[in-house]
Design a protein around this motif. Sequence first.
Motif, PDB file in Angstrom:
ATOM      1  N   VAL A  94      -5.009   7.232  10.652  1.00  0.00           N
ATOM      2  CA  VAL A  94      -4.327   6.507   9.582  1.00  0.00           C
ATOM      3  C   VAL A  94      -2.830   6.456   9.849  1.00  0.00           C
ATOM      4  CG1 VAL A  94      -3.808   6.536   7.096  1.00  0.00           C
ATOM      5  CG2 VAL A  94      -6.105   7.043   7.885  1.00  0.00           C
ATOM      6  N   ARG A  95      -2.321   7.413  10.610  1.00  0.00           N
ATOM      7  CA  ARG A  95      -0.886   7.422  10.927  1.00  0.00           C
ATOM      8  C   ARG A  95      -0.487   6.168  11.696  1.00  0.00           C
ATOM      9  NH1 ARG A  95      -0.581  13.336  13.349  1.00  0.00           N
ATOM     10  NH2 ARG A  95      -2.414  12.417  14.276  1.00  0.00           N
ATOM     11  N   ASP A  96      -1.359   5.685  12.596  1.00  0.00           N
ATOM     12  CA  ASP A  96      -1.056   4.449  13.331  1.00  0.00           C
ATOM     13  C   ASP A  96      -0.945   3.264  12.383  1.00  0.00           C
ATOM     14  OD1 ASP A  96      -1.055   5.841  15.713  1.00  0.00           O
ATOM     15  OD2 ASP A  96      -3.126   5.296  16.216  1.00  0.00           O
ATOM     16  N   LEU A  97      -1.865   3.198  11.424  1.00  0.00           N
ATOM     17  CA  LEU A  97      -1.850   2.120  10.434  1.00  0.00           C
ATOM     18  C   LEU A  97      -0.601   2.229   9.556  1.00  0.00           C
ATOM     19  CD1 LEU A  97      -3.848  -0.161   9.952  1.00  0.00           C
ATOM     20  CD2 LEU A  97      -5.012   1.273   8.283  1.00  0.00           C
ATOM     21  N   THR A  98      -0.232   3.454   9.204  1.00  0.00           N
ATOM     22  CA  THR A  98       0.965   3.684   8.391  1.00  0.00           C
ATOM     23  C   THR A  98       2.224   3.301   9.161  1.00  0.00           C
ATOM     24  OG1 THR A  98      -0.155   5.459   7.185  1.00  0.00           O
ATOM     25  CG2 THR A  98       2.252   5.411   7.074  1.00  0.00           C
ATOM     26  N   LEU A  99       2.304   3.650  10.438  1.00  0.00           N
ATOM     27  CA  LEU A  99       3.461   3.269  11.259  1.00  0.00           C
ATOM     28  C   LEU A  99       3.562   1.754  11.388  1.00  0.00           C
ATOM     29  CD1 LEU A  99       3.334   5.943  14.109  1.00  0.00           C
ATOM     30  CD2 LEU A  99       5.097   5.693  12.346  1.00  0.00           C
ATOM     31  N   PHE A 100       2.424   1.088  11.544  1.00  0.00           N
ATOM     32  CA  PHE A 100       2.392  -0.373  11.606  1.00  0.00           C
ATOM     33  C   PHE A 100       2.938  -0.959  10.314  1.00  0.00           C
ATOM     34  CE2 PHE A 100      -0.093  -4.344  10.936  1.00  0.00           C
ATOM     35  CZ  PHE A 100       0.444  -5.094  11.970  1.00  0.00           C
ATOM     36  N   SER A 134       0.839  -1.204   0.000  1.00  0.00           N
ATOM     37  CA  SER A 134       0.000   0.000   0.000  1.00  0.00           C
ATOM     38  C   SER A 134       0.873   1.253   0.000  1.00  0.00           C
ATOM     39  CB  SER A 134      -0.944  -0.005   1.205  1.00  0.00           C
ATOM     40  OG  SER A 134      -0.213   0.107   2.410  1.00  0.00           O
ATOM     41  N   ASP A 135       2.168   1.079   0.195  1.00  0.00           N
ATOM     42  CA  ASP A 135       3.145   2.152   0.053  1.00  0.00           C
ATOM     43  C   ASP A 135       3.577   2.134  -1.412  1.00  0.00           C
ATOM     44  OD1 ASP A 135       5.053   4.108   0.465  1.00  0.00           O
ATOM     45  OD2 ASP A 135       6.531   2.723   1.298  1.00  0.00           O
ATOM     46  N   TRP A 136       2.776   2.770  -2.274  1.00  0.00           N
ATOM     47  CA  TRP A 136       2.962   2.693  -3.722  1.00  0.00           C
ATOM     48  C   TRP A 136       3.947   3.746  -4.216  1.00  0.00           C
ATOM     49  CZ3 TRP A 136       2.094   6.048  -7.802  1.00  0.00           C
ATOM     50  CH2 TRP A 136       2.140   5.470  -9.079  1.00  0.00           C
ATOM     51  N   ARG A 159       7.316  -3.309   7.041  1.00  0.00           N
ATOM     52  CA  ARG A 159       8.123  -3.174   5.820  1.00  0.00           C
ATOM     53  C   ARG A 159       9.618  -3.168   6.138  1.00  0.00           C
ATOM     54  NH1 ARG A 159       6.777  -2.061   0.630  1.00  0.00           N
ATOM     55  NH2 ARG A 159       8.446  -1.203  -0.613  1.00  0.00           N
ATOM     56  N   THR A 160      10.002  -2.500   7.209  1.00  0.00           N
ATOM     57  CA  THR A 160      11.401  -2.487   7.625  1.00  0.00           C
ATOM     58  C   THR A 160      11.879  -3.900   7.959  1.00  0.00           C
ATOM     59  OG1 THR A 160      11.197  -0.230   8.445  1.00  0.00           O
ATOM     60  CG2 THR A 160      13.031  -1.536   9.303  1.00  0.00           C
ATOM     61  N   GLY A 175       9.646   5.820 -12.545  1.00  0.00           N
ATOM     62  CA  GLY A 175      10.699   6.757 -12.167  1.00  0.00           C
ATOM     63  C   GLY A 175      10.287   8.212 -12.077  1.00  0.00           C
ATOM     64  N   SER A 176       8.988   8.499 -12.054  1.00  0.00           N
ATOM     65  CA  SER A 176       8.554   9.897 -11.971  1.00  0.00           C
ATOM     66  C   SER A 176       8.767  10.474 -10.580  1.00  0.00           C
ATOM     67  CB  SER A 176       7.065  10.021 -12.333  1.00  0.00           C
ATOM     68  OG  SER A 176       6.256   9.479 -11.297  1.00  0.00           O
ATOM     69  N   GLY A 177       8.973   9.596  -9.598  1.00  0.00           N
ATOM     70  CA  GLY A 177       9.142  10.046  -8.220  1.00  0.00           C
ATOM     71  C   GLY A 177       7.827  10.144  -7.464  1.00  0.00           C
ATOM     72  N   ARG A 178       6.711   9.890  -8.169  1.00  0.00           N
ATOM     73  CA  ARG A 178       5.408   9.943  -7.487  1.00  0.00           C
ATOM     74  C   ARG A 178       5.333   8.844  -6.442  1.00  0.00           C
ATOM     75  NH1 ARG A 178       1.580   8.770 -11.446  1.00  0.00           N
ATOM     76  NH2 ARG A 178       0.160   8.309  -9.744  1.00  0.00           N
ATOM     77  N   HIS A 179       4.709   9.186  -5.337  1.00  0.00           N
ATOM     78  CA  HIS A 179       4.594   8.268  -4.208  1.00  0.00           C
ATOM     79  C   HIS A 179       3.185   8.422  -3.652  1.00  0.00           C
ATOM     80  CE1 HIS A 179       5.085   7.140   0.055  1.00  0.00           C
ATOM     81  NE2 HIS A 179       5.886   6.223  -0.443  1.00  0.00           N
ATOM     82  N   GLU A 180       2.594   7.310  -3.227  1.00  0.00           N
ATOM     83  CA  GLU A 180       1.228   7.375  -2.735  1.00  0.00           C
ATOM     84  C   GLU A 180       1.057   6.435  -1.547  1.00  0.00           C
ATOM     85  OE1 GLU A 180      -2.066   7.573  -5.755  1.00  0.00           O
ATOM     86  OE2 GLU A 180      -2.478   5.593  -4.896  1.00  0.00           O
ATOM     87  N   ASN A 181       0.557   6.965  -0.448  1.00  0.00           N
ATOM     88  CA  ASN A 181       0.213   6.147   0.703  1.00  0.00           C
ATOM     89  C   ASN A 181      -1.248   5.751   0.521  1.00  0.00           C
ATOM     90  OD1 ASN A 181      -0.291   4.905   3.107  1.00  0.00           O
ATOM     91  ND2 ASN A 181       0.122   6.688   4.387  1.00  0.00           N
ATOM     92  N   ARG A 182      -1.472   4.549   0.036  1.00  0.00           N
ATOM     93  CA  ARG A 182      -2.836   4.121  -0.261  1.00  0.00           C
ATOM     94  C   ARG A 182      -3.673   3.896   0.988  1.00  0.00           C
ATOM     95  NH1 ARG A 182      -1.824   0.438  -5.670  1.00  0.00           N
ATOM     96  NH2 ARG A 182      -1.528   2.248  -7.011  1.00  0.00           N
TER      97      ARG A 182
END
Length: 179
Positions: free
Chosen positions: A51-57, A11-13, A62-63, A18-25
Motif C-alpha cells: 500500500v505504501r507504493d500506492l500511497t507514494l503514487f 483518499s488522503d482524508w 497530490r503534490t 479541525g480535530s486533527g484526525r487523519h486517515e489514509n483510506r
Amino acid sequence: MELISLDFLNSDWRDWRGSGRHENRLEKADWLEWFLAKWDLPADLSAIRDVRDLTLFRDSLRTIVEYTVAGEPLRDADIAFFNEALQPYSSYPQLSRTENGLQLTQVSALNGWPYVTARIALDLAELLAKGDLRRLKMCDNSDCRWIFYDQSRNRAARWCDDKCCGNLMKVRRFRKKNK
C-alpha cells in the motif's frame, strides 16, 4: 464533476472540523472495494503488493495538483512522472454487441493495479491538459484540503462543500471578528 483522479487524491482524508484526525483510506479494504466498484476497475485487493507504493503514487500526484492550484506550471520532473505512469497504458478498439446494436469501445491490454494507476494518471493528465485549471481547487479550510473541480458559474467556490466547510469557516470568521 466526478473524476477518478480526484476520488483517488481525496483518499488522503482529513477531519474538516479541525480535530486533527487523519486517515489514509488506501489502507482500508472497504474504501478500496468501494473505489474499484465505483469506477468499474478490474483489480484484486489481494494483489496489492504494498500500500505504501500506492500511497507514494497518490502523494506525488497530490503534490503536482497542489503546485497547479497555486498557479505553478508543471515542472519537467512532473511531466516525466506522468509519462512514466502512462507508458504501460495501451488500449485497442473492441467491437461488442449491445441491446441497440454494435458498440466500439477502447479496452486496455493492462489489468490489475498497473491498469488502475495508469487510468488515474490518464484522468489527471487529461484534466491538466484539457481542463480549465482555474477550476481545479483545494478547499480553503486548512483542516480539510479536499481537492475539487469548481463547477460554479463564476469559478468563485472556495470550499469543497458550502454546507460543511463553508458554514464552518463562516462561523469561525464570525466568532473571531466578535471576540
